[in-house]
Structure formats: structure tokens, C-alpha cells
Design a protein around this motif. Sequence first.
Motif, PDB file in Angstrom:
ATOM      1  N   TYR A  59       0.843  -1.194   0.000  1.00  0.00           N
ATOM      2  CA  TYR A  59       0.000   0.000   0.000  1.00  0.00           C
ATOM      3  C   TYR A  59       0.882   1.249   0.000  1.00  0.00           C
ATOM      4  N   TYR A  60       2.016   1.162   0.697  1.00  0.00           N
ATOM      5  CA  TYR A  60       2.924   2.307   0.800  1.00  0.00           C
ATOM      6  C   TYR A  60       3.951   2.336  -0.329  1.00  0.00           C
ATOM      7  N   PHE A  61       4.427   1.164  -0.733  1.00  0.00           N
ATOM      8  CA  PHE A  61       5.420   1.075  -1.808  1.00  0.00           C
ATOM      9  C   PHE A  61       5.032  -0.078  -2.721  1.00  0.00           C
ATOM     10  N   ILE A  62       4.829   0.232  -3.995  1.00  0.00           N
ATOM     11  CA  ILE A  62       4.310  -0.793  -4.904  1.00  0.00           C
ATOM     12  C   ILE A  62       5.336  -1.883  -5.200  1.00  0.00           C
ATOM     13  N   ASP A  63       6.628  -1.572  -5.032  1.00  0.00           N
ATOM     14  CA  ASP A  63       7.661  -2.577  -5.246  1.00  0.00           C
ATOM     15  C   ASP A  63       8.951  -2.124  -4.570  1.00  0.00           C
ATOM     16  N   LYS A  64       9.952  -2.973  -4.622  1.00  0.00           N
ATOM     17  CA  LYS A  64      11.230  -2.671  -3.978  1.00  0.00           C
ATOM     18  C   LYS A  64      11.897  -1.461  -4.619  1.00  0.00           C
ATOM     19  N   ALA A  65      11.767  -1.337  -5.942  1.00  0.00           N
ATOM     20  CA  ALA A  65      12.386  -0.200  -6.635  1.00  0.00           C
ATOM     21  C   ALA A  65      11.834   1.116  -6.111  1.00  0.00           C
ATOM     22  N   GLY A  66      10.530   1.159  -5.877  1.00  0.00           N
ATOM     23  CA  GLY A  66       9.921   2.372  -5.349  1.00  0.00           C
ATOM     24  C   GLY A  66      10.396   2.676  -3.941  1.00  0.00           C
ATOM     25  N   LEU A  67      10.561   1.633  -3.141  1.00  0.00           N
ATOM     26  CA  LEU A  67      11.064   1.808  -1.780  1.00  0.00           C
ATOM     27  C   LEU A  67      12.498   2.312  -1.803  1.00  0.00           C
ATOM     28  N   MET A  68      13.329   1.714  -2.663  1.00  0.00           N
ATOM     29  CA  MET A  68      14.732   2.133  -2.745  1.00  0.00           C
ATOM     30  C   MET A  68      14.854   3.573  -3.223  1.00  0.00           C
ATOM     31  N   ALA A  70      12.729   5.976  -2.735  1.00  0.00           N
ATOM     32  CA  ALA A  70      12.351   6.851  -1.623  1.00  0.00           C
ATOM     33  C   ALA A  70      13.474   6.951  -0.597  1.00  0.00           C
ATOM     34  N   VAL A  71      14.111   5.812  -0.307  1.00  0.00           N
ATOM     35  CA  VAL A  71      15.226   5.801   0.650  1.00  0.00           C
ATOM     36  C   VAL A  71      16.382   6.642   0.126  1.00  0.00           C
ATOM     37  N   PHE A  72      16.740   6.440  -1.143  1.00  0.00           N
ATOM     38  CA  PHE A  72      17.862   7.173  -1.716  1.00  0.00           C
ATOM     39  C   PHE A  72      17.564   8.671  -1.795  1.00  0.00           C
ATOM     40  N   ASP A  73      16.330   9.020  -2.130  1.00  0.00           N
ATOM     41  CA  ASP A  73      15.951  10.433  -2.162  1.00  0.00           C
ATOM     42  C   ASP A  73      16.158  11.072  -0.791  1.00  0.00           C
ATOM     43  N   GLN A  74      15.737  10.364   0.237  1.00  0.00           N
ATOM     44  CA  GLN A  74      15.854  10.892   1.593  1.00  0.00           C
ATOM     45  C   GLN A  74      17.315  11.003   2.012  1.00  0.00           C
ATOM     46  N   VAL A  75      18.094   9.972   1.708  1.00  0.00           N
ATOM     47  CA  VAL A  75      19.509   9.962   2.088  1.00  0.00           C
ATOM     48  C   VAL A  75      20.264  11.101   1.410  1.00  0.00           C
ATOM     49  N   ILE A  76      20.055  11.247   0.103  1.00  0.00           N
ATOM     50  CA  ILE A  76      20.729  12.317  -0.628  1.00  0.00           C
ATOM     51  C   ILE A  76      20.238  13.679  -0.148  1.00  0.00           C
ATOM     52  N   GLY A  77      18.941  13.788   0.112  1.00  0.00           N
ATOM     53  CA  GLY A  77      18.400  15.049   0.611  1.00  0.00           C
ATOM     54  C   GLY A  77      19.035  15.455   1.930  1.00  0.00           C
TER      55      GLY A  77
END
Length: 223
Positions: A59-68, A70-77
Motif C-alpha cells: 500500500y505504501y510502496f508498490i515494489d522494492k524499486a519504489g522503496l529504494m 524513496a530511501v535514496f531520495d531521503q539519504v541524498i536530501g
Amino acid sequence: MSARIRKAAIPARNSPKSQATRARIMQTATDFISERGSTDFQMNEISERCNLSKGSLYYYFIDKAGLMEAVFDQVIGDLVVRVEEAVGLASTSYEAIARIVMTLVGCIRVERPIVFAMVEELFLPPSAGSAHSCGRFARVLELLEGHLDRAKDEGLLVSDLDSRLAANAIAGACIYNALAFADEGERGKPIEDIVQRYLMLVMNGAATEKGREAIRSYDGTGS
């Protein structure tokens, strides 16, 4: 259970509870990367550790790629914010460059997810249909390039230095060394020592006058 009841049972994505769950999922993914030194984990492992059903997870992330992503966006941000804060404390171009490099090296050495985020950002093309935001890391390179230009104006660097190329080279060196020496003695060396060596390469270069003459005379053919 009716569709209306099922829908009501899941909090809206923008509710505080939903945002907290999303953050917990992303932190769990980050933890797996840190623990394993890679992105080699499955979505079912995320759901188990978060105590969520697979349906709730997707429901929150449609697949692992979408989760990754989001994680990378946050880390780089987060990294960009740290770099901007560090630069804000600098009073000279040299100090700004040193602070940028120190922040990069420091973050990469202790936060492995940042390394993967940088590698994904700088070296891997976005997948088709991805919401991947190209240039997440561009702000760091932009700051570094700007202060290299400033150092040229101040007479600290040669006027014909390609600042963009130098900025990419410095960032690339930070990433490569973090990957190459993660499990070796380099990791234990003081950050200040590593930063000083990076800056010596940028400010002084590695060639003797004889070497510089060879560079000037090289025609690029290899003959």
C-alpha cells in the motif's frame, strides 16, 4: 469485509499514522542496507521486521524499486542539507571546499546507504517509467564547482581548471574510496587526514614539472 470497510481500515497516506508507518518502512530498508552492506533484501523481510502484512507494505510502496528510490531520495536530501550547512560556516573558498569534502567523506564512511545512493545517482541510469529525480546529487556538485571557481578567482587554483570536471572527480574519489577501503585500514584513518590528501591532489596535483610537460605535449593518440 466490504470495500468501504477495508478502505477505512487503512489510514490515509497523508495521515500522521500513515507517515509514521512509511518512515518506519524506509528506516527498516536503510537498516538492512547498513547491516548487509548491499541492497540484497526482499520485501517480505521488510514486512516481517515491520510486523506488517504484505498488502499493507505494498500500500505504501508498490515494489522494492519504489522503496529504494524513496530511501535514496531521503539519504541524498539529508546529505545535501549537511553540505549546505557546512558551507555556510566557511569564510573562504578553500575552507568551503574542505568542508564539502569533509562532509562527504564523513557521511560516506559511517553511513553506507549514502554510498549506494550516490552510486545509484551518479552511475546508474533511471529505470523506465521511474519517478527517479535526476540530479538529486547535483546540488552538492554545484556547490563544489562554485567554490572551485571562486578559488580560481582568488588565485588559489589555475585559471584554466575545469571546475565541473574537478568537482565530479572529487565526489567520485570520495565514493570510490568509501567502497574500495570500507573493510580496510583506510576506514580507520582520521577524516582530516583523508581530506587533506584529497585537497593536496586538487590544489597541488601529482605531477612534477617533467610530468606537466609530458601532459602538455601529449597529443591523445597514444603513439
